[in-house]
Design a protein around this motif. Structure first.
Motif, PDB file in Angstrom:
ATOM      1  N   LEU A   2       4.107  17.968   4.553  1.00  0.00           N
ATOM      2  CA  LEU A   2       2.788  17.620   5.062  1.00  0.00           C
ATOM      3  C   LEU A   2       2.050  16.621   4.170  1.00  0.00           C
ATOM      4  O   LEU A   2       1.322  15.755   4.676  1.00  0.00           O
ATOM      5  CB  LEU A   2       1.948  18.889   5.252  1.00  0.00           C
ATOM      6  N   GLU A   3       2.209  16.736   2.863  1.00  0.00           N
ATOM      7  CA  GLU A   3       1.518  15.817   1.964  1.00  0.00           C
ATOM      8  C   GLU A   3       2.044  14.399   2.145  1.00  0.00           C
ATOM      9  O   GLU A   3       1.274  13.436   2.230  1.00  0.00           O
ATOM     10  CB  GLU A   3       1.699  16.259   0.507  1.00  0.00           C
ATOM     11  N   THR A   4       3.359  14.258   2.247  1.00  0.00           N
ATOM     12  CA  THR A   4       3.968  12.939   2.481  1.00  0.00           C
ATOM     13  C   THR A   4       3.532  12.395   3.832  1.00  0.00           C
ATOM     14  O   THR A   4       3.186  11.219   3.955  1.00  0.00           O
ATOM     15  CB  THR A   4       5.500  13.046   2.430  1.00  0.00           C
ATOM     16  N   ALA A   5       3.544  13.248   4.840  1.00  0.00           N
ATOM     17  CA  ALA A   5       3.135  12.825   6.186  1.00  0.00           C
ATOM     18  C   ALA A   5       1.683  12.349   6.183  1.00  0.00           C
ATOM     19  O   ALA A   5       1.344  11.352   6.835  1.00  0.00           O
ATOM     20  CB  ALA A   5       3.312  13.976   7.170  1.00  0.00           C
ATOM     21  N   SER A   6       0.822  13.050   5.456  1.00  0.00           N
ATOM     22  CA  SER A   6      -0.593  12.673   5.384  1.00  0.00           C
ATOM     23  C   SER A   6      -0.774  11.306   4.721  1.00  0.00           C
ATOM     24  O   SER A   6      -1.543  10.464   5.201  1.00  0.00           O
ATOM     25  CB  SER A   6      -1.373  13.740   4.614  1.00  0.00           C
ATOM     26  N   GLN A   7      -0.056  11.074   3.634  1.00  0.00           N
ATOM     27  CA  GLN A   7      -0.127   9.774   2.954  1.00  0.00           C
ATOM     28  C   GLN A   7       0.311   8.656   3.892  1.00  0.00           C
ATOM     29  O   GLN A   7      -0.318   7.588   3.956  1.00  0.00           O
ATOM     30  CB  GLN A   7       0.757   9.785   1.703  1.00  0.00           C
ATOM     31  N   GLN A   8       1.374   8.913   4.646  1.00  0.00           N
ATOM     32  CA  GLN A   8       1.910   7.885   5.536  1.00  0.00           C
ATOM     33  C   GLN A   8       0.975   7.589   6.706  1.00  0.00           C
ATOM     34  O   GLN A   8       0.825   6.422   7.097  1.00  0.00           O
ATOM     35  CB  GLN A   8       3.293   8.312   6.038  1.00  0.00           C
ATOM     36  N   ILE A   9       0.321   8.610   7.249  1.00  0.00           N
ATOM     37  CA  ILE A   9      -0.578   8.349   8.373  1.00  0.00           C
ATOM     38  C   ILE A   9      -1.811   7.588   7.905  1.00  0.00           C
ATOM     39  O   ILE A   9      -2.342   6.724   8.632  1.00  0.00           O
ATOM     40  CB  ILE A   9      -0.950   9.657   9.113  1.00  0.00           C
ATOM     41  N   HIS A  10      -2.265   7.849   6.679  1.00  0.00           N
ATOM     42  CA  HIS A  10      -3.393   7.074   6.152  1.00  0.00           C
ATOM     43  C   HIS A  10      -2.986   5.621   5.879  1.00  0.00           C
ATOM     44  O   HIS A  10      -3.779   4.690   6.128  1.00  0.00           O
ATOM     45  CB  HIS A  10      -3.946   7.737   4.888  1.00  0.00           C
ATOM     46  N   GLN A  11      -1.759   5.399   5.406  1.00  0.00           N
ATOM     47  CA  GLN A  11      -1.257   4.031   5.237  1.00  0.00           C
ATOM     48  C   GLN A  11      -1.191   3.324   6.590  1.00  0.00           C
ATOM     49  O   GLN A  11      -1.550   2.147   6.719  1.00  0.00           O
ATOM     50  CB  GLN A  11       0.135   4.054   4.594  1.00  0.00           C
ATOM     51  N   SER A  12      -0.733   4.061   7.584  1.00  0.00           N
ATOM     52  CA  SER A  12      -0.633   3.502   8.931  1.00  0.00           C
ATOM     53  C   SER A  12      -1.997   3.064   9.453  1.00  0.00           C
ATOM     54  O   SER A  12      -2.163   1.949   9.954  1.00  0.00           O
ATOM     55  CB  SER A  12      -0.035   4.549   9.880  1.00  0.00           C
ATOM     56  N   MET A  13      -2.984   3.924   9.327  1.00  0.00           N
ATOM     57  CA  MET A  13      -4.296   3.640   9.897  1.00  0.00           C
ATOM     58  C   MET A  13      -4.992   2.483   9.171  1.00  0.00           C
ATOM     59  O   MET A  13      -5.691   1.683   9.798  1.00  0.00           O
ATOM     60  CB  MET A  13      -5.139   4.902   9.901  1.00  0.00           C
ATOM     61  N   ALA A  14      -4.773   2.381   7.858  1.00  0.00           N
ATOM     62  CA  ALA A  14      -5.359   1.259   7.118  1.00  0.00           C
ATOM     63  C   ALA A  14      -4.785  -0.068   7.613  1.00  0.00           C
ATOM     64  O   ALA A  14      -5.519  -1.045   7.804  1.00  0.00           O
ATOM     65  CB  ALA A  14      -5.091   1.428   5.625  1.00  0.00           C
ATOM     66  N   LEU A  15      -3.470  -0.102   7.848  1.00  0.00           N
ATOM     67  CA  LEU A  15      -2.834  -1.324   8.344  1.00  0.00           C
ATOM     68  C   LEU A  15      -3.258  -1.623   9.784  1.00  0.00           C
ATOM     69  O   LEU A  15      -3.498  -2.771  10.146  1.00  0.00           O
ATOM     70  CB  LEU A  15      -1.315  -1.185   8.254  1.00  0.00           C
ATOM     71  N   CYS A  16      -3.374  -0.593  10.617  1.00  0.00           N
ATOM     72  CA  CYS A  16      -3.749  -0.787  12.023  1.00  0.00           C
ATOM     73  C   CYS A  16      -5.198  -1.246  12.168  1.00  0.00           C
ATOM     74  O   CYS A  16      -5.538  -1.954  13.115  1.00  0.00           O
ATOM     75  CB  CYS A  16      -3.501   0.483  12.825  1.00  0.00           C
ATOM     76  N   GLN A  17      -6.053  -0.848  11.249  1.00  0.00           N
ATOM     77  CA  GLN A  17      -7.436  -1.337  11.266  1.00  0.00           C
ATOM     78  C   GLN A  17      -7.474  -2.834  10.967  1.00  0.00           C
ATOM     79  O   GLN A  17      -8.215  -3.593  11.597  1.00  0.00           O
ATOM     80  CB  GLN A  17      -8.274  -0.556  10.261  1.00  0.00           C
ATOM     81  N   LYS A  18      -6.642  -3.280  10.026  1.00  0.00           N
ATOM     82  CA  LYS A  18      -6.542  -4.721   9.745  1.00  0.00           C
ATOM     83  C   LYS A  18      -5.993  -5.468  10.954  1.00  0.00           C
ATOM     84  O   LYS A  18      -6.400  -6.582  11.259  1.00  0.00           O
ATOM     85  CB  LYS A  18      -5.618  -4.960   8.547  1.00  0.00           C
ATOM     86  N   TRP A  19      -5.052  -4.830  11.631  1.00  0.00           N
ATOM     87  CA  TRP A  19      -4.400  -5.418  12.794  1.00  0.00           C
ATOM     88  C   TRP A  19      -5.362  -5.523  13.972  1.00  0.00           C
ATOM     89  O   TRP A  19      -5.311  -6.470  14.747  1.00  0.00           O
ATOM     90  CB  TRP A  19      -3.210  -4.531  13.144  1.00  0.00           C
ATOM     91  N   GLY A  20      -6.243  -4.516  14.094  1.00  0.00           N
ATOM     92  CA  GLY A  20      -7.135  -4.462  15.248  1.00  0.00           C
ATOM     93  C   GLY A  20      -6.535  -3.712  16.417  1.00  0.00           C
ATOM     94  O   GLY A  20      -7.053  -3.762  17.534  1.00  0.00           O
ATOM     95  N   ASN A  21      -5.415  -3.007  16.189  1.00  0.00           N
ATOM     96  CA  ASN A  21      -4.734  -2.272  17.258  1.00  0.00           C
ATOM     97  C   ASN A  21      -5.394  -0.907  17.434  1.00  0.00           C
ATOM     98  O   ASN A  21      -5.077   0.051  16.736  1.00  0.00           O
ATOM     99  CB  ASN A  21      -3.257  -2.112  16.909  1.00  0.00           C
ATOM    100  N   VAL A  22      -6.335  -0.822  18.379  1.00  0.00           N
ATOM    101  CA  VAL A  22      -7.091   0.424  18.555  1.00  0.00           C
ATOM    102  C   VAL A  22      -6.246   1.531  19.162  1.00  0.00           C
ATOM    103  O   VAL A  22      -6.479   2.716  18.913  1.00  0.00           O
ATOM    104  CB  VAL A  22      -8.364   0.188  19.402  1.00  0.00           C
ATOM    105  N   ASP A  23      -5.256   1.179  19.978  1.00  0.00           N
ATOM    106  CA  ASP A  23      -4.380   2.182  20.571  1.00  0.00           C
ATOM    107  C   ASP A  23      -3.635   2.937  19.474  1.00  0.00           C
ATOM    108  O   ASP A  23      -3.583   4.173  19.479  1.00  0.00           O
ATOM    109  CB  ASP A  23      -3.395   1.515  21.525  1.00  0.00           C
ATOM    110  N   GLN A  24      -3.082   2.207  18.515  1.00  0.00           N
ATOM    111  CA  GLN A  24      -2.359   2.837  17.418  1.00  0.00           C
ATOM    112  C   GLN A  24      -3.303   3.617  16.500  1.00  0.00           C
ATOM    113  O   GLN A  24      -2.945   4.665  15.962  1.00  0.00           O
ATOM    114  CB  GLN A  24      -1.601   1.779  16.612  1.00  0.00           C
TER     115      GLN A  24
END
Length: 233
Positions: free
Chosen positions: A173-195
């Motif tokens: 769970l800790e690894t999964a949490s780190q990865q989802i936060h990395q994902s969301m930071a990149l998707c915010q830069k991307w502008g992909n609201v669906d993701q």
């Protein structure tokens, strides 16, 4: 991608009308292929998978394997056919489509599309129960996408989200949490609201598994707000 799907078709029709006013040529075929590919993407996003597959086949009729742009668009069209097949439960057809798309984009040196196709292929492996194989593909993709300065293209946000799901299944769970936060930071830069909305749903699952009800509620509220503001399916 930025949450305005109703604006897509009018733009495509305008482009199509302009193309029809031109004499048929290699260039007009390429543009018709691009429009059919865009329609395949839009209808697939809306869950109209049979129509998406039809548009993808139409795109492939227009797009010849002649130059970098055509090859890249062919890769997208083949991948979308794979997406539609996957949604319809035809996992073998989907896997074959992604393998074909991967071969084309690797030969073309298109890193962006390799990332997308690898992600799609790994998703099929997850559906088939091969989580370790999927995790290996995600890890290889992230390594390939990482620049010498440590930066990564924003499209890798999707890869982090999907790898997070694998680690969630493994109860890491800790690894999964780190990865989802990395994902969301990149998707915010991307502008992909669906993701981003999907990311908040995954985050809510993680918070629920860690018995944090207030954090679950907060994540769900963010996901609902994005879905309502941008008419996400």
């Amino acid at each position: 991608l930025t949450g305005y799907p109703e604006q897509v078709e009018p733009m495509l029709q305008t482009a199509e009308n302009l193309i029809y006013s031109q004499e048929p040529s290699v260039e007009t075929k390429l543009m018709q292929g691009a429009i059919a590919t865009a329609r395949a993407y839009r209808t697939n996003m809306q869950g109209e998978t049979t129509l998406a597959a039809r548009f993808a086949r139409q795109a492939l009729e227009y797009l010849q394997d002649t130059d970098l742009v055509s090859r890249s668009l062919r890769t997208v069209a083949i991948s979308l056919f794979g997406d539609a097949s996957s949604t319809n439960g035809d996992l073998v057809d989907a896997q074959q489509a992604y393998l074909e798309a991967k071969q084309i984009c690797q030969a073309a040196g298109d890193i962006h599309l390799v990332i997308v196709v690898n992600s799609n292929l790994a998703n099929i492996l997850i559906e088939l129960g091969s989580l370790h194989q999927a995790a290996e593909i995600y890890a290889e993709t992230l390594q390939m996408a990482t620049r010498p300065d440590g930066g990564q293209p924003v499209i890798t946000g999707r890869v982090y989200a999907e790898l997070s799901q694998v680690n969630y299944e493994w109860n890491c769970l800790e690894t999964a949490s780190q990865q989802i936060h990395q994902s969301m930071a990149l998707c915010q830069k991307w502008g992909n609201v669906d993701q981003q909305a999907t990311g908040y749903v995954l985050l809510a699952q993680l918070e629920h598994a860690q018995h944090r009800p207030a954090a679950v509620q907060e994540a769900i509220q963010y996901a609902e707000r994005l879905a309502n503001e941008h008419q996400l399916l």
